[in-house]
Design an enzyme around this catalytic site. Structure first.
Site: not given
Length: 322
Positions: A138-140, A237
């Site tokens: 997962l992205d930060k 996104r």
């Protein structure tokens, strides 16, 4: 950490018929180099349908392959006592609820203080698993559920499930604009042609499919459910921005903060204070790598998104608007 003995079991799929065994294994076990796999074959650590495999052996599909190998340490990050929100755990897998702001892997700019450092403190044996057992990321600034493999068998099985799109990954997001209905975004993604940090929809990109449906509409935003069919970097996104509904708080793919006309002071404050993309991995479902039983895990909406939803509802209802 000492090297460890491990056994890997894989089945050669029919579509790899006619390939050399090392080539087939390289596709089935992408975390190991072709040279390492070839070395294991030459050293007699690989058996195919019960017989010792030989170099350059051609496969016909359907064979059962067993690799009895000594695994070297795969991860050299340091263990750190960072709190983990574990939602499921057994001898084969861990499902963790990652908070927003926590980086998954150490790297440039983030040499420590990551999820991987925390996992190594929780289970030092993960150092012997490729990528420390992390099979997806997962992205930060995305919160939510991730599954981690604790054994090589589990790692291989989970990577295969992800490749075959058998893992159910469901997200909640808040996007700009009022969506009329749900739908599907089927648009290939690859690295942005000019900005190497970003991804973009490109005709020559890799297949990427996102399904979404409307959960709740507000005056100028919409809360949606997203389900990944593929798992490209930044997929949700990029896809939401592509259909002109960028995620609230997304500094990379959005167009900056947008305050709805006549927004309540509470909503203005909530939006100004929301400093990450409004995206949460809320549900994860997969077949257990040891016995095939269904594992389903959910994680409630985090506090920052819950507060934003409350402010959006109040604004839409007219509460607090002058």
């Amino acid at each position: 950490m000492n090297d460890t003995e491990s056994t890997l079991n894989v089945r050669i799929p029919e579509q790899l018929a006619g390939r050399r065994l090392d080539q087939a294994l390289a596709e089935l076990l992408p975390d190991y180099s072709r040279s390492r796999l070839t070395g294991w074959i030459k050293e007699g650590h690989v058996r195919i349908d019960g017989a010792e495999a030989v170099p350059r052996q051609i496969v016909i599909g359907g064979e059962e392959v067993v690799l009895a190998v000594r695994l070297e340490r795969e991860v050299f990050a340091e263990a750190e006592p960072i709190a983990l929100d574990i939602r499921y755990e057994d001898a084969d897998v861990i499902v963790v609820n990652k908070p927003a702001g926590l980086v998954v892997h150490p790297g440039a700019g983030n040499p420590a203080g990551t999820l991987q450092n925390a996992l190594l403190h929780h289970d030092p044996a993960l150092a012997g698993i490729p990528r420390g057992g992390i099979v997806h990321r997962l992205d930060k600034d995305t919160s939510g559920l991730m599954v981690v493999a604790r054994t090589l068998r589990a790692h291989t099985a989970l990577v295969a499930q992800l490749s075959e799109r058998d893992v159910h990954r469901q997200y909640e997001a808040i996007v700009y604009g009022t969506m009329v209905a749900g739908g599907k975004v089927d648009a290939p993604i690859d690295r942005h042609p000019r900005d190497r940090i970003k991804q973009a929809v490109r005709d020559d990109g890799k297949e990427a499919v996102t399904h979404y449906r409307v959960r709740e509409r507000y005056r100028a935003m919409t809360r949606i459910e997203c389900r990944l069919e593929t798992g490209r970097t930044h997929q949700i996104r990029v896809h939401m921005a592509y259909i002109r509904h960028p995620l609230v708080g997304d500094a990379t793919y959005g167009n900056g903060l947008k305050l709805p006309k006549g927004a309540t002071p509470a909503l203005v404050e909530a939006l100004r204070g929301f400093r990450r993309q409004a995206l949460h991995a809320e549900r994860l479902a997969f077949a257990h790598p040891a016995d095939g039983r269904a594992v389903e895990v959910e994680a409630e909406r985090p506090a920052d998104m819950a507060a934003l939803v409350a402010a959006l509802r109040a604004d839409t209802a007219g509460d607090g608007r002058e």
